[in-house]
Write a protein that holds these residues in place. Structure first.
Motif, short mmCIF file in Angstrom:
data_model
loop_
_atom_site.label_atom_id
_atom_site.label_comp_id
_atom_site.label_asym_id
_atom_site.label_seq_id
_atom_site.Cartn_x
_atom_site.Cartn_y
_atom_site.Cartn_z
N PHE A 1 77.28 40.20 14.70
CA PHE A 1 76.15 40.56 15.56
C PHE A 1 75.82 39.47 16.57
O PHE A 1 74.74 39.47 17.15
CB PHE A 1 74.91 40.88 14.71
CG PHE A 1 75.04 42.16 13.92
CD1 PHE A 1 75.95 43.14 14.30
CD2 PHE A 1 74.24 42.39 12.81
CE1 PHE A 1 76.08 44.32 13.58
CE2 PHE A 1 74.36 43.56 12.08
CZ PHE A 1 75.28 44.53 12.47
N THR A 2 76.74 38.51 16.73
CA THR A 2 76.53 37.49 17.75
C THR A 2 77.46 37.78 18.93
O THR A 2 78.62 38.15 18.74
CB THR A 2 76.83 36.09 17.19
OG1 THR A 2 75.89 35.82 16.16
CG2 THR A 2 76.71 35.02 18.27
N SER A 3 76.91 37.63 20.13
CA SER A 3 77.70 37.86 21.32
C SER A 3 77.52 36.69 22.27
O SER A 3 76.41 36.20 22.44
CB SER A 3 77.23 39.16 21.95
OG SER A 3 77.36 39.11 23.33
N THR B 1 70.04 49.03 24.12
CA THR B 1 69.40 47.74 24.31
C THR B 1 68.11 47.63 23.51
O THR B 1 67.83 46.61 22.90
CB THR B 1 69.04 47.60 25.81
OG1 THR B 1 70.15 48.02 26.56
CG2 THR B 1 68.67 46.19 26.14
N LYS C 1 67.75 47.50 17.94
CA LYS C 1 66.93 46.60 17.12
C LYS C 1 65.69 47.30 16.60
O LYS C 1 64.73 46.66 16.18
CB LYS C 1 66.54 45.37 17.94
CG LYS C 1 67.75 44.49 18.25
CD LYS C 1 67.36 43.30 19.09
CE LYS C 1 68.60 42.50 19.45
NZ LYS C 1 68.31 41.53 20.51
N ASN D 1 63.40 48.62 18.12
CA ASN D 1 62.20 48.27 18.87
C ASN D 1 61.73 49.38 19.80
O ASN D 1 60.66 49.28 20.38
CB ASN D 1 62.45 47.01 19.72
CG ASN D 1 62.49 45.75 18.88
OD1 ASN D 1 62.06 45.77 17.73
ND2 ASN D 1 62.97 44.67 19.44
N ARG E 1 75.59 47.23 15.69
CA ARG E 1 74.32 47.24 14.98
C ARG E 1 73.93 48.66 14.57
O ARG E 1 73.33 48.87 13.52
CB ARG E 1 73.23 46.67 15.90
CG ARG E 1 72.47 45.51 15.31
CD ARG E 1 71.36 45.08 16.26
NE ARG E 1 71.56 43.73 16.79
CZ ARG E 1 71.39 42.62 16.07
NH1 ARG E 1 71.03 42.66 14.83
NH2 ARG E 1 71.57 41.43 16.63
N PHE F 1 67.50 36.30 17.53
CA PHE F 1 66.93 37.50 16.91
C PHE F 1 67.12 37.37 15.41
O PHE F 1 68.24 37.21 14.94
CB PHE F 1 67.62 38.76 17.45
CG PHE F 1 67.06 40.05 16.92
CD1 PHE F 1 65.76 40.44 17.28
CD2 PHE F 1 67.79 40.86 16.08
CE1 PHE F 1 65.23 41.64 16.80
CE2 PHE F 1 67.26 42.06 15.60
CZ PHE F 1 65.98 42.44 15.95
N ILE G 1 71.72 33.54 16.38
CA ILE G 1 71.97 33.55 17.82
C ILE G 1 72.44 34.96 18.17
O ILE G 1 73.45 35.43 17.68
CB ILE G 1 73.04 32.52 18.22
CG1 ILE G 1 72.53 31.11 17.96
CG2 ILE G 1 73.41 32.70 19.69
CD1 ILE G 1 73.52 30.02 18.29
N ASP G 2 71.68 35.62 19.01
CA ASP G 2 71.95 37.00 19.34
C ASP G 2 72.73 37.06 20.65
O ASP G 2 73.61 37.88 20.84
CB ASP G 2 70.60 37.72 19.45
CG ASP G 2 70.71 39.15 19.87
OD1 ASP G 2 71.52 39.85 19.26
OD2 ASP G 2 70.00 39.55 20.80
N ASN H 1 60.75 40.96 20.78
CA ASN H 1 61.62 41.67 21.71
C ASN H 1 62.55 40.68 22.38
O ASN H 1 63.69 40.98 22.69
CB ASN H 1 60.78 42.28 22.84
CG ASN H 1 60.45 43.70 22.57
OD1 ASN H 1 61.23 44.40 21.97
ND2 ASN H 1 59.28 44.12 23.02
N ILE I 1 56.05 41.53 19.23
CA ILE I 1 55.61 42.89 18.90
C ILE I 1 54.62 42.83 17.73
O ILE I 1 54.91 42.18 16.72
CB ILE I 1 56.79 43.78 18.47
CG1 ILE I 1 57.89 43.73 19.53
CG2 ILE I 1 56.33 45.22 18.25
CD1 ILE I 1 59.19 44.39 19.06
#
Lengths: 463, 452
Positions: A60-62, A253, A257, A259, A322, B37, B41-42, B144, B179
């Motif tokens: 999940f890291t980019s 985007t 998550k 959100n 994800r 996140f 590290i995201d 966020n 949030i």
């Protein structure tokens, strides 16, 4: 655009610290921007963008690095920098390339680089004359001309090797009208995934005339009343409301998550039965169209909401991890300077059955938003806002006096539930959409539709 | 090919091609960005890009072209395109290449301390902030955005009249969005800071401010829609002025896009209003010793006690208005042509703190967030209608947060109806076109407020 051996080396080096996927994106783009002011060419700027981006995933890291240095050393440095955020030993080897020939969906007939700039100016001057002579109150007209040829190359560690070309043209007419005291403006900006043939066949009389008509109409407009009203939003660029209220909230985007207000709601009823919402990058030569996205995936027709039921999201490769859902050909970026992510292409509400006359005729009192300006949304709360460029009161089912200064605010999911009539006159309008991966060309679209209640913020005060 | 030999070759080839005077504007930008996140590290991003803008006088007219490919094959591209661009220009005011100002300041706006902050320290800061935010209150459900970007920019102007100027800038931007959820309401709160001083960033303070910004909006209620006195908090006052800052540009007055045309010497605002542009602020993110065409910069009083003293000029607009350039030629990057924009433009602070301004309000609304600035504001007429968030105030006390609302009015009227100016000067996040805009909190007599 780049040599195979260097690409191999870069993709391999990018995986040297344990990454499980690497990708290279190279871009060579020619642009022209011309500005006509008061009938004269004031500015003309041409340029060449050239750069390369390297992306690496590990779980999940980019990471992403980009550079304008396309020498072997420059690219290897970019690959090293991309790998640097990860730690580990190599676990994946790049696959041999399988070059994918592509059949362009959007034929180009007249490449902008092959057209003399003076011919482009000729179109601008015609538009200027039409807009300027529309009415004595027109004080000033600005015309902007834009074209680009973007060549992209994408390769990745899974063996992808693909190239594409995007050609776009757009004309923007901006008119200012004055009565000696007030100043009002109107604009129109048609665009397409086309070359100079777009300009040659453009109905200048319509677009340039409309820009001036809006400016002149707004001179006579009264301040907009404030309060909660039924709002009838016209077709074409009116679709910006669902672009904001709904489209952004369906991008991976924010969905990935959890959100977004639309996260984890596939299969749920999120809108009335009459609402079907579609994103389609394959529409022939439209402004928001592409043949492949910026990860090299073919674009497609994605049905997001079908008869009120949430069917899908717009998903890019990274967020697909994800989400555990497949990419949808929706990964886009402004340029090599941005890592790509899920974005819209041509998004629209599918046509319904009502005629515009029926919709207006059945509205006793409300606001008719003929042309919309831009807007914005907070995808976490769903709160959005956007501006009405040309609006009218609706009284007893008839379009009444023009009003100005209206901003519509509300909450995306709630507004969606309040759509109560959809027209049969679907049309698309061109715009630029700004988000995480920069500013990209998109179409918004819809038929005329009605929302039974929206909050209208105007300057006139309470009704 | 390095940029020095490229420049040399380009100027040589340009002379043979038929250009009279020529200029090269070169930029090199390095960035590092990172997002956290859930303690991982995201996103992690770094870049190094450069580009060259060429402009030259061909048969008496100025032509422009740029490239990001600093290579042999770009030279004919630049020369041919700039020539064709020059040939279609019909502007009456001929542009020329500048031979330079008499003297330049030698101030430095580059923080070598900031440059030395390691990537690990930057990542650690974000990790600390995220951890503290999540632990701050049970109603906090996540972030966020928890990200930063540091950047470094080098500019060079080099021309055939002998001008050769160079400067270096750096800064770090922190962007946090929190949030919170409670009783069916979801709210977000944003914290943005742009600085050259890494050590001024304290995770506890940042986490508290970001979380509080979101939490304070919970329990929002509606109030009657009508006109209210409005306190624009410093960051939102700056955002509103940033949106309308193009009205101070002589380029816009000359083209009829600003109502400040012919207003120099006239009263355009309340007597409490003083506006300055100071390109030499030591900590200014938009500070510079020379502008986009190489003109030496200096402090400019734009508004004094409500009277407009000067507009912002570059050399071309100054010539048109029979005055001197104020050093505000602006290039958004090597991709832009020369326009006019502020450097560090700000409303000068007065005496009262934010708290004192709040307690001076009998009834009114405080604005802590504005949205739709790109669409809901007409910079020509000055009219705006913007989505907003904030609090309701009664008898000098904040009572409760208000549901999403719009505030509507006219920028020119707002300048006249400023009743009080705070002491809490804050700069907004600059955009490529706007420069850096700052303001203290401003108390406005009234604006039309519509509440959801």
């Amino acid at each position: 655009m780049l040599e195979k051996s260097i690409v191999e080396e870069v993709l391999g080096l990018a995986l040297s610290s344990g990454g499980d996927f690497s990708e290279i994106f190279a871009e060579d783009r020619r642009t022209n921007n011309i500005t006509l002011e008061s009938g004269r060419v004031e500015k003309s700027l041409s340029g060449r963008d050239f750069g390369v981006g390297v992306r690496v995933f590990k779980g999940f890291t980019s990471t992403y690095t980009y550079t304008t240095d396309s020498s072997r050393e420059g690219l290897l440095k970019a690959a090293r920098n991309a790998a640097e955020a990860m730690s580990g030993s190599p676990s994946v080897r790049p696959q041999p390339f399988a070059a994918e020939p592509i059949s362009p969906l959007h034929a180009i007939r007249w490449y902008p680089t092959q057209v003399a700039k003076s011919d482009k100016v000729g179109v601008m001057k015609q538009a200027y004359e039409i807009a300027k002579n529309y009415h004595a109150a027109i004080q000033q007209v600005m015309v902007y001309y834009f074209d680009e040829e973007q060549n992209v190359f994408i390769a990745n560690s899974e063996g992808k090797w693909i190239e594409d070309q995007r050609v776009r043209s757009r004309l923007m007419i901006h008119s200012t009208a004055t009565d000696g005291h007030k100043v009002e403006s109107g604009s129109y900006g048609p665009g397409a995934h086309k070359g100079f043939e777009f300009m040659k066949h453009l109905d200048l009389r319509h677009y340039a005339g409309e820009a001036s008509r809006i400016a002149v109409t707004m001179l006579g407009a009264a301040p907009c009343p404030s309060g909660k009203f039924p709002v009838v939003i016209d077709n074409e660029f009116g679709g910006v409301i669902f672009h904001e209220a709904c489209g952004h909230g369906l991008e991976a985007t924010s969905v990935a998550k959890h959100n977004s207000v639309f996260s984890d709601r596939i299969g749920e009823k999120v809108a009335p039965d009459l609402v079907t919402y579609i994103d389609d990058g394959t529409l022939q030569n439209e402004w928001g169209s592409i043949t492949i996205d910026d990860e090299g995936e073919k674009t497609r027709r994605n049905v997001l909401i079908e008869q009120g039921i949430l069917k899908g999201y717009l998903i890019d490769r990274f967020n697909s991890r994800r989400m555990g859902m497949a990419p949808t050909g929706s990964s886009r970026r402004q340029s090599y300077r941005f890592a790509p992510t899920s974005r819209m292409t041509n998004t629209f509400i599918a046509p319904g059955e009502s005629t515009p006359e029926e919709i207006l005729g059945s509205t006793e009192y409300g606001i008719y938003a003929k042309y919309m300006g831009g807007g914005q949304v907070n995808t976490t709360t769903g709160d959005y806002n956007f501006a009405v460029k040309e609006g009218y009161l609706i009284e007893n089912g008839k379009i009444g006096a023009p009003i100005k200064g209206a901003t519509l605010i509300g909450n995306g999911p709630k507004t969606l539930q309040l759509v109560d009539m959809i027209g049969n006159n679907l049309a698309h309008g061109a715009g630029m959409c700004g988000s995480l991966s920069g500013s990209i060309p998109v179409n918004v679209g819809q038929p005329m539709l009605r929302v039974s209640e929206m909050t209208v913020g105007g300057t006139k005060g309470d009704e | 090919m390095n940029v020095e030999s490229f420049s040399h070759k380009l100027l040589e080839a340009g002379k043979r091609f038929g250009y009279a005077d020529m200029e090269l504007y070169y930029e090199r930008v390095k960035t590092f960005g990172c997002q956290i996140f859930q303690s991982e590290i995201d996103k992690y991003e770094s870049s190094e890009v450069s580009g060259v803008s060429f402009r030259g006088v061909f048969e008496g007219k100025m032509g422009y072209a740029f490239t990001e490919k600093i290579a042999e094959d770009s030279i004919p591209f630049l020369l041919e395109n700039a020539k064709e661009n020059a040939q279609i220009i019909e502007d009456e005011e001929a542009e020329d290449i500048f031979s330079g100002s008499e003297r330049y300041r030698e101030q430095t706006y580059y923080s070598s301390e900031l440059q030395q902050v390691s990537i690990q320290d930057q990542v650690r800061l974000l990790l600390d902030i995220e951890r503290l935010i999540l632990a701050y209150d049970a109603r906090v459900t996540g972030t966020n955005r928890c990200m930063l970007e540091s950047s470094e920019k080098e500019r060079t102007i080099l021309n055939s009249k002998g001008l050769d100027l160079k400067d270096l800038q750096n800064s770090l931007t922190l962007y946090i969005s929190v949030i919170v959820k409670s009783e069916g309401q979801t709210k977000t709160g944003t914290y943005i800071k742009i600085t050259k001083d890494f050590h001024s960033l304290h995770p506890e303070d940042i986490a508290r401010q970001a979380a509080e910004e979101a939490l304070r909006q919970l329990g929002s209620r509606s109030i009657r829609s009508r006109a209210y006195p409005v306190l624009l908090r410093n960051d939102m006052a700056a955002a509103l002025i940033q949106t309308f800052s193009p009205v101070f540009s002589a380029e816009n007055t000359q083209r009829g896009h600003s109502l400040l045309r012919d207003k120099v010497g006239a009263s355009i605002g309340a007597s409490a209003l003083n506006i300055v542009d100071d390109p030499n602020l030591p900590d200014g993110v938009c500070s510079r010793n020379f502008d986009g065409e190489g003109f030496a910069t200096q402090r400019l009083q734009i508004v004094e006690n409500g009277t407009l003293l000067s507009l912002l000029h570059n050399r071309k607009t100054a010539k048109k208005d029979n005055t001197e350039s104020t050093g505000h030629a602006h290039k958004s990057s090597y991709k832009g042509s020369v326009t006019v924009a502020p450097s560090n433009l700000y409303v000068e602070p007065a005496d009262k703190s934010y708290e004192e301004l709040v307690s001076s309000m009998d009834e009114g609304v405080i604005i802590t967030h504005l949205a739709g600035l790109h669409s809901g504001a007409n910079t020509i007429s000055g009219n705006f209608s913007l989505a907003a968030r904030g609090y309701y105030v009664e008898k000098g006390q904040i009572q409760f947060p208000v549901n999403q609302m719009t505030i509507a009015g006219n920028f020119y009227d707002v300048l006249h109806s400023i009743q009080d100016v705070g002491s809490d000067l804050e700069f907004s996040h600059p955009t490529a076109a706007s420069g850096c805009i700052g303001s203290p909190s401003l108390l406005i007599k009234e604006l039309s407020v519509t509440v959801e």
